[in-house]
Design an enzyme around this catalytic site. Structure first.
Site, PDB file in Angstrom:
ATOM      1  N   GLU A  17      -6.343  -4.446  -6.328  1.00 22.70           N
ATOM      2  CA  GLU A  17      -7.749  -3.993  -6.354  1.00 22.70           C
ATOM      3  C   GLU A  17      -7.941  -2.871  -7.369  1.00 22.70           C
ATOM      4  OE1 GLU A  17      -8.814  -3.376  -2.192  1.00 22.70           O
ATOM      5  OE2 GLU A  17      -8.478  -5.493  -1.756  1.00 22.70           O
ATOM      6  N   TYR A  75     -14.739  -9.600  -0.756  1.00 28.13           N
ATOM      7  CA  TYR A  75     -15.226  -9.823   0.608  1.00 28.13           C
ATOM      8  C   TYR A  75     -16.729 -10.051   0.556  1.00 28.13           C
ATOM      9  CZ  TYR A  75     -10.719  -8.214   2.471  1.00 28.13           C
ATOM     10  OH  TYR A  75      -9.388  -8.102   2.785  1.00 28.13           O
ATOM     11  N   HIS A  78       0.872  -1.181   0.000  1.00 28.03           N
ATOM     12  CA  HIS A  78       0.000   0.000   0.000  1.00 28.03           C
ATOM     13  C   HIS A  78       0.908   1.230   0.000  1.00 28.03           C
ATOM     14  CE1 HIS A  78      -2.873  -3.030   1.461  1.00 28.03           C
ATOM     15  NE2 HIS A  78      -3.849  -2.186   1.209  1.00 28.03           N
ATOM     16  N   TRP A 121      -7.530 -11.345   5.731  1.00 27.47           N
ATOM     17  CA  TRP A 121      -6.706 -10.193   6.091  1.00 27.47           C
ATOM     18  C   TRP A 121      -6.328 -10.217   7.571  1.00 27.47           C
ATOM     19  CZ3 TRP A 121      -3.903  -8.226   2.645  1.00 27.47           C
ATOM     20  CH2 TRP A 121      -3.276  -6.981   2.812  1.00 27.47           C
ATOM     21  N   ARG A 122      -5.552  -9.251   7.962  1.00 27.71           N
ATOM     22  CA  ARG A 122      -4.894  -9.228   9.259  1.00 27.71           C
ATOM     23  C   ARG A 122      -5.852  -9.167  10.436  1.00 27.71           C
ATOM     24  NH1 ARG A 122      -2.816  -4.020  11.002  1.00 27.71           N
ATOM     25  NH2 ARG A 122      -4.251  -2.353  10.451  1.00 27.71           N
ATOM     26  N   GLU A 155      -7.716 -11.938  -1.390  1.00 24.44           N
ATOM     27  CA  GLU A 155      -8.281 -11.442  -0.125  1.00 24.44           C
ATOM     28  C   GLU A 155      -9.757 -11.792  -0.112  1.00 24.44           C
ATOM     29  OE1 GLU A 155      -7.643  -7.292   1.060  1.00 24.44           O
ATOM     30  OE2 GLU A 155      -5.797  -7.275  -0.128  1.00 24.44           O
ATOM     31  N   TRP A 215      -4.507   5.595  -0.152  1.00 19.94           N
ATOM     32  CA  TRP A 215      -5.955   5.846  -0.263  1.00 19.94           C
ATOM     33  C   TRP A 215      -6.264   7.265  -0.726  1.00 19.94           C
ATOM     34  CZ3 TRP A 215      -3.638   2.817   3.410  1.00 19.94           C
ATOM     35  CH2 TRP A 215      -4.097   1.509   3.546  1.00 19.94           C
TER      36      TRP A 215
HETATM   37  C1  BMA Z   1      -6.185  -2.398   5.114  1.00 22.71           C
HETATM   38  C2  BMA Z   1      -6.445  -2.264   6.596  1.00 22.71           C
HETATM   39  C3  BMA Z   1      -5.515  -1.207   7.079  1.00 22.71           C
HETATM   40  C4  BMA Z   1      -4.062  -1.566   6.727  1.00 22.71           C
HETATM   41  C5  BMA Z   1      -3.921  -1.906   5.258  1.00 22.71           C
HETATM   42  C6  BMA Z   1      -2.533  -2.379   4.876  1.00 22.71           C
HETATM   43  O1  BMA Z   1      -7.125  -3.125   4.440  1.00 22.71           O
HETATM   44  O2  BMA Z   1      -6.203  -3.481   7.271  1.00 22.71           O
HETATM   45  O3  BMA Z   1      -5.650  -1.065   8.463  1.00 22.71           O
HETATM   46  O4  BMA Z   1      -3.224  -0.496   7.032  1.00 22.71           O
HETATM   47  O5  BMA Z   1      -4.876  -2.872   4.901  1.00 22.71           O
HETATM   48  O6  BMA Z   1      -2.190  -3.568   5.528  1.00 22.71           O
END
Ligand code: BMA
Length: 383
Positions: free
Chosen positions: A202, A273, A129, A335-336, A305, A150
């Site tokens: 994306e 998603y 990113h 995702w995280r 994802e 973004w």
């Molecule tokens: C996004 C979120 C953010 C994060 C970004 C990069 O979708 O999870 O919080 O900073 O991914 O990992």
């Protein structure tokens, strides 16, 4: 995730030499100089995607909701007893020369975990990113929004970093910083570790500065081509598999808008998603046209994802698994699990996965680390 792969690899080994040569020549990374571990990875993933789906998790080895960087720890392992087959890491902010990512993860520790996962026989995928190279340079007073990935305040960003653009030198310096990190991804013998790189992801969305409405198809394809050529030909990285990626799309034509070409790309992937009941049909349809064109082009595939529907208990076993099982999908990644200090040590902390995740794990069609260890994806044991 049963061990169903042994039989299969035994059977491919039994192929007559002529047949196995045909098989070997059949698929390969786009980079003609790809290292042998990278070629082995590509072919292993090609084989695996026809049998089931690997599970991947972003930042799985770095933190969970309740813990932060504990050696060898993994939310997936805590919950299932096994690591994910695919470990995802994020590189945002590396281009600024920072030591920690936009998610506060230390890049030195990412390099450490990439090596550890490679050593275990796992697969690595890196996302990026990256900041907005145009608005980053403006003084605070001249910015409409934070100058991050973004920031979609300008549709001139992609053009500005291409060879004729005013930010081209700056972009090269960002690729140089990225390259310094890539150069650290080597095993203890100095062999470069293969990985899947998924930048400018994306693309069909409108929420990153490289999104569809913010550049022409030609500019987007040129950005990809320039980036790959810089890393591959100028910097000499031959251990990278490049993943083309979109957000939700509804047709193949939309999916391929700005596609840079089969000589650049190794994997056709998308992110989707589950936001409601329409997801089932949308995922099914997108997997249909994306995997069809990927197979025709001899490319790998990924649902790179995804995420479950809010309030749905059996999403993993009743939505995701049945749909992906219809198609040759190489891996899927969730995702995280954002760390929250409030949860650390708290008995009411949320569990990392819903109970139904175990049903997905137990399916013979899902592959976690132990399943792919049998396949020896880098063919390291036969070296
Ligand atoms: C996004 C979120 C953010 C994060 C970004 C990069 O979708 O999870 O919080 O900073 O991914 O990992």
């Amino acid at each position: 995730a049963l061990l169903v792969l042994g039989a299969l690899s035994a059977c491919t080994n039994k192929l007559a030499p002529a047949a196995s040569k045909v098989f070997r020549d059949a698929v390969a990374p786009a980079d003609p100089k790809a290292t042998k571990e990278t070629v082995a990875l590509f072919r292993s993933m090609w084989n695996l995607q026809q049998k089931g789906i690997m599970y991947g998790h972003q930042d799985d080895l770095m933190y969970g909701r309740t813990w932060w960087y504990e050696k060898d720890r993994s939310d997936t392992k805590d919950f299932t007893g096994d690591y994910p087959a695919v470990a995802g890491f994020e590189l945002g902010d590396i281009e600024l020369g920072k030591s920690r990512s936009l998610d506060s993860v230390d890049f030195a520790q990412i390099a450490e975990q990439v090596k550890a996962h490679y050593k275990r026989g796992g697969i690595i995928t890196l996302s990026w990113h990256l900041n907005n190279p145009l608005t980053r340079q403006l003084p605070d007073s001249g910015r409409k929004s934070k100058p991050t990935a973004w920031d979609v305040s300008s549709d001139k960003v992609v053009a500005s970093i291409l060879p004729a653009g005013e930010n081209h030198a700056l972009y090269n310096s960002w690729l140089d910083k990225l390259s310094l990190f890539f150069a650290r991804l080597k095993d203890e013998k100095g062999t470069p570790i293969p990985f899947i790189f998924r930048p400018y992801h994306e693309h069909s969305g409108n929420f990153f500065w490289w999104g569809t409405p913010l550049s022409t198809d030609g500019q987007y394809a040129a950005l990809w081509r320039y980036t790959v050529e810089y890393l591959r030909d100028k910097k000499g990285f031959h251990n990278i598999l490049y993943a083309y990626n979109t957000d939700r799309t509804t047709s193949l034509q939309q999916y391929l808008k700005g596609y840079p070409g089969d000589d650049i790309i190794d994997m056709l992937s998308f992110d989707m998603y589950d936001r409601g009941p329409r997801f089932n049909a949308e995922l099914d349809s997108a997997l249909n046209y994306v995997t069809k064109t990927a197979i025709a082009r001899k490319k790998l595939t990924g649902l790179s994802e995804t995420g479950g529907r809010r309030g749905m208990e059996n999403w993993w076993s009743t939505v995701l698994l049945p749909i992906v099982s219809k198609y040759p999908v190489g891996y899927t990644l969730t995702w995280r699990h954002t760390y929250n200090q409030r949860f650390a040590g708290s008995p009411t902390a949320p569990k990392p996965f819903p109970a139904d995740f175990i049903n997905f794990y137990n399916s013979p069609r899902s592959f976690f680390l132990k399943d792919i260890q049998d396949e020896d994806v880098y063919k390291s044991k036969s070296k």
